[in-house]
Design a protein around this motif. Structure first.
Motif, mmCIF file in Angstrom:
data_model
loop_
_atom_site.group_PDB
_atom_site.id
_atom_site.type_symbol
_atom_site.label_atom_id
_atom_site.label_comp_id
_atom_site.label_asym_id
_atom_site.label_seq_id
_atom_site.Cartn_x
_atom_site.Cartn_y
_atom_site.Cartn_z
ATOM 1 N N UNK A 139 0.847 -1.199 0.000
ATOM 2 C CA UNK A 139 0.000 0.000 0.000
ATOM 3 C C UNK A 139 0.877 1.242 0.000
ATOM 4 N N UNK A 140 0.326 2.309 -0.563
ATOM 5 C CA UNK A 140 0.951 3.621 -0.491
ATOM 6 C C UNK A 140 0.284 4.409 0.634
ATOM 7 N N UNK A 141 1.025 5.349 1.196
ATOM 8 C CA UNK A 141 0.482 6.170 2.269
ATOM 9 C C UNK A 141 0.434 7.644 1.864
ATOM 10 N N UNK A 142 -0.653 8.300 2.269
ATOM 11 C CA UNK A 142 -0.792 9.738 2.120
ATOM 12 C C UNK A 142 -1.033 10.296 3.520
ATOM 13 N N UNK A 143 -0.131 11.154 3.973
ATOM 14 C CA UNK A 143 -0.245 11.697 5.322
ATOM 15 C C UNK A 143 -1.041 12.985 5.369
#
Length: 215
Positions: free
Chosen positions: A29-33
């Protein structure tokens, strides 16, 4: 498989739960903060994804999923192996009750937006707010201590990580951050220590996330 996108914040315990579950299931998964301290979760662009303006949210194949407990249930149904719930119906109910004790009885009362409301709208001093936090953590942990003593076997339930551990570990992290005395909860802290040693939990730790504050 389409890529999963996790919207979160490195120190959000709810996002922490989802990271653990994704790691346990071996899902990339990719993360967006979204920095909760700056109110970035309220930005219109994010509200278009998650209307409540809360983290976490998970995007997958054109759909968005919100609420950590619902996300974990979806992950369990969408990718059932390795399982986050035991096989027997009764056992699954117990694990869900453990998770729910945190998701419903502890976390909502200690959420950042609640604490800000107590401070800004009711003008409560920090000492009283700290007491509020400690009270509700202690109430929930006292119940979990009994449940883990009855049903744990290394982990919070049984001898493998379940959805219960996905909730327990982040809540213990929160309790440690605010200085809660965990000595009255030896079963809970032992289960958390066992889970933390698991690679999936270690990789999900807040300090290891791409949006974490510099050490």
């Amino acid at each position: 498989m389409s890529k999963l996108i996790l919207h979160g914040y490195w120190r959000s315990s709810a996002a922490y739960r989802v990271r653990i579950a994704l790691n346990l299931k071996g899902l990339a998964y990719d993360q967006v903060g979204h920095d909760l301290r700056r109110g970035e979760q309220k930005n219109p662009a994010y509200r278009a994804i998650a209307p409540a303006g809360l983290v976490p949210a998970v995007e997958y194949e054109g759909q968005t999923f919100i609420q950590s407990l619902a996300i974990l249930e979806w992950l369990e149904e969408r990718w059932p192996s390795p399982a986050l719930l035991p096989g027997a119906i009764e056992q699954r109910a117990i694990v869900r009750a453990m998770a729910g004790t945190i998701a419903a009885d502890i976390h909502p009362l200690n959420n950042l937006r609640i604490l800000k409301y107590l401070k800004n709208e009711f003008e409560r001093p920090q000492q009283q707010i700290d007491g509020w936090v400690a009270h509700w953590i202690d109430e929930g942990f006292a119940a979990l201590e009994v449940m883990i003593a009855r049903h744990g076997n290394g982990f919070a339930f049984g001898d493998f990580p379940t959805m219960a551990d996905c909730f327990v570990v982040p809540q213990v992290y929160n309790a440690e951050r605010v200085g809660i005395d965990l000595a009255p909860y030896p079963q809970l802290t032992a289960a958390a220590a066992t889970a933390r040693a698991h690679p999936a939990f270690a990789a999900a730790h807040p300090d290891r996330q791409p949006d974490a504050d510099p050490a």
